[in-house]
Scaffold this active site. Structure first.
Site, PDB file in Angstrom:
ATOM      1  N   ASP A   1      -1.201  -2.702   3.447  1.00 43.83           N
ATOM      2  CA  ASP A   1      -1.902  -3.441   4.514  1.00 43.83           C
ATOM      3  C   ASP A   1      -2.723  -2.469   5.366  1.00 43.83           C
ATOM      4  O   ASP A   1      -3.856  -2.773   5.756  1.00 43.83           O
ATOM      5  CB  ASP A   1      -0.920  -4.207   5.414  1.00 43.83           C
ATOM      6  CG  ASP A   1      -0.793  -5.678   5.020  1.00 43.83           C
ATOM      7  OD1 ASP A   1      -0.956  -5.978   3.817  1.00 43.83           O
ATOM      8  OD2 ASP A   1      -0.546  -6.519   5.904  1.00 43.83           O
TER       9      ASP A   1
ATOM     10  N   LYS B   1      11.079   9.021   2.383  1.00 46.01           N
ATOM     11  CA  LYS B   1      11.680   9.103   3.715  1.00 46.01           C
ATOM     12  C   LYS B   1      13.041   9.763   3.544  1.00 46.01           C
ATOM     13  O   LYS B   1      14.059   9.340   4.089  1.00 46.01           O
ATOM     14  CB  LYS B   1      11.795   7.695   4.331  1.00 46.01           C
ATOM     15  CG  LYS B   1      12.185   7.677   5.806  1.00 46.01           C
ATOM     16  CD  LYS B   1      11.143   8.271   6.741  1.00 46.01           C
ATOM     17  CE  LYS B   1      11.750   8.558   8.101  1.00 46.01           C
ATOM     18  NZ  LYS B   1      10.832   9.267   9.007  1.00 46.01           N
TER      19      LYS B   1
ATOM     20  N   ASP C   1       4.346  -1.981   0.411  1.00 47.16           N
ATOM     21  CA  ASP C   1       3.877  -3.200   1.085  1.00 47.16           C
ATOM     22  C   ASP C   1       3.187  -2.848   2.399  1.00 47.16           C
ATOM     23  O   ASP C   1       2.065  -3.285   2.671  1.00 47.16           O
ATOM     24  CB  ASP C   1       5.076  -4.121   1.349  1.00 47.16           C
ATOM     25  CG  ASP C   1       4.677  -5.342   2.165  1.00 47.16           C
ATOM     26  OD1 ASP C   1       3.665  -5.971   1.818  1.00 47.16           O
ATOM     27  OD2 ASP C   1       5.369  -5.645   3.156  1.00 47.16           O
TER      28      ASP C   1
ATOM     29  N   TYR D   1      13.489  -4.787  -1.648  1.00 52.72           N
ATOM     30  CA  TYR D   1      13.331  -6.221  -1.924  1.00 52.72           C
ATOM     31  C   TYR D   1      14.381  -6.741  -2.895  1.00 52.72           C
ATOM     32  O   TYR D   1      14.204  -7.802  -3.482  1.00 52.72           O
ATOM     33  CB  TYR D   1      11.939  -6.494  -2.521  1.00 52.72           C
ATOM     34  CG  TYR D   1      10.794  -6.535  -1.520  1.00 52.72           C
ATOM     35  CD1 TYR D   1      10.642  -5.531  -0.573  1.00 52.72           C
ATOM     36  CD2 TYR D   1       9.864  -7.565  -1.532  1.00 52.72           C
ATOM     37  CE1 TYR D   1       9.599  -5.544   0.334  1.00 52.72           C
ATOM     38  CE2 TYR D   1       8.809  -7.596  -0.631  1.00 52.72           C
ATOM     39  CZ  TYR D   1       8.684  -6.576   0.298  1.00 52.72           C
ATOM     40  OH  TYR D   1       7.630  -6.595   1.191  1.00 52.72           O
TER      41      TYR D   1
ATOM     42  N   ASP E   1       6.081   7.959   7.370  1.00 50.47           N
ATOM     43  CA  ASP E   1       5.457   7.933   8.704  1.00 50.47           C
ATOM     44  C   ASP E   1       4.254   8.879   8.756  1.00 50.47           C
ATOM     45  O   ASP E   1       3.184   8.520   9.259  1.00 50.47           O
ATOM     46  CB  ASP E   1       6.493   8.262   9.800  1.00 50.47           C
ATOM     47  CG  ASP E   1       7.411   9.419   9.465  1.00 50.47           C
ATOM     48  OD1 ASP E   1       7.350   9.926   8.323  1.00 50.47           O
ATOM     49  OD2 ASP E   1       8.188   9.847  10.339  1.00 50.47           O
TER      50      ASP E   1
END
Ligand code: IPM
Ligand code: MG
Length: 352
Positions: free
Chosen positions: A249, A188, A245, A138, A221
């Site tokens: 969710d 990752k 983020d 971001y 993942d």
């Protein structure tokens, strides 16, 4: 009597409705305790303000907010304004300007909350996300070259500073230590050969200060798969801005839905005000109908209480809310009830 000065930004969509209930519960909590009070100051910023003035908040908006003890925010976003303008002009601007580098998001299944995972109970889903909140993906750093030509090139840089990465790790380790939960770092590093290899390295380095904390690293993942298949593996979770983020969710989905997803944007050093906001969006399709679930905001308000030194009151709010949720008599349609937004706030406030 101690008086906390709170800046309130209702924002867009369902923001005003859910914030009204958050404020109601905070007032009730202060009244119950008798030892502190609140003074709320409202700022009419958001997309309506943008459509009138051309800006999401005034030029000195950050300065206006800087003297408050905390900020309570509803939601930002409106179909009439491009999201990257509304969000960068208000929500993200506040997070960055006030160095709210910790985004603390509980993913905790409360009794009575719906869970889409088969045979899972509150004992299985009890995590807390520590999302890096000021840099990473971001950073807003990048370029748009040769715009509208066949040679068009777009670059969106992720920025991971040593300072920014160390401090979020240190916070997460501290939280794992104080809660006794294991700490999972989301990575990752197999594909992102700079940012996430660095992230993993800092995770290990800072870990040397916390030999007592049980740790593990998961690729993002795989983490998303395990959150569904084995949520009991997670306690404290530390993640970069974008990974945090996305996974929160998913967390909201497994822990009762967006109507129950709370969050706090924290500047731990308290040099600037911290900001408390439900993590759901503005939900323009249901705005103004009094059917939005205010529990996410009320939970965020409990985080605000805790941050301002009223942990007992915070847990009272949470258990009042838990009671309402369990009984299912006064809950909004997302939880299978017929109560209005304000009924839920009234019910929780009255139980305090
Ligand atoms: C959140 C939201 C924001 C984010 C959006 C609205 C910019 O999704 O708080 O999770 O990505 O941080
Ligand atoms: Mg989000």
């Amino acid at each position: 009597m101690e008086k906390h000065r709170i800046a309130v930004i209702c924002g867009d969509g369902i923001g005003p409705e859910v914030v009204a209930e958050g404020v109601k519960v905070l007032e009730a909590s202060a009244a119950r305790s008798g030892s502190f009070g609140f003074e709320f100051t409202y700022f009419p910023w958001g997309c309506d303000y943008y459509l009138r003035t051309g800006v999401m908040m005034p030029e000195d908006g950050i300065e206006q907010l800087s003297g408050f003890d905390a900020i309570l925010l509803g939601a930002v976003g409106d179909p009439r304004v491009p999201d990257h303008i509304s969000l960068r002009g208000l929500l993200i601007a506040i997070r960055k300007s006030f160095d709210q580098y910790i985004n603390l998001r509980p993913v905790k299944l409360l009794e009575g909350a719906p869970c889409p995972l088969k045979d899972r109970t509150p004992a299985d889903i009890d995590m807390i996300f520590v999302r890096e909140n000021t840099e990473g993906e971001y950073s807003g750093c990048g370029a748009w070259l040769y715009k509208d030509s066949p040679e068009e090139v777009v670059i969106q840089d992720a920025v991971f500073s040593r300072k920014g990465t160390e401090r979020v790790m240190r916070y997460a380790y501290g939280l794992a230590r104080s809660t006794g939960k294991p700490l999972t770092s989301i990575s990752k590093g197999n594909a992102l050969n700079y940012s996430m290899v660095f992230w993993d390295q800092i995770f290990r380095e800072v870990g040397r200060e916390f030999p007592d904390v049980r740790t593990n690293t998961l690729l993002v993942d795989a983490a998303s798969m395990f959150m569904v298949k084995a949520p009991e593996r997670f306690g404290v979770v530390v993640a970069s801005n974008l990974f945090g983020d996305i996974l929160t969710d998913l967390g909201a989905a497994i822990a009762g839905g967006m109507g129950l997803a709370a969050g706090a944007n924290i500047n731990p050093e308290r040099r600037y005000p911290s900001m408390f906001e439900p993590i759901h969006g503005s939900a323009p399709d249901i705005a103004g109908k009094q059917i939005a679930n205010p529990m996410a905001t009320i939970w965020s308000a409990a985080q605000l209480l805790e941050f301002l030194g009223h942990a007992d009151e915070a847990s009272r709010v949470l258990s009042a809310m838990g009671g309402v949720l369990k009984e299912k008599r006064v809950v909004t349609p997302d939880l299978g009830g017929t109560a209005r937004t304000r009924d839920v706030g009234d019910e929780i406030a009255s139980r305090l």
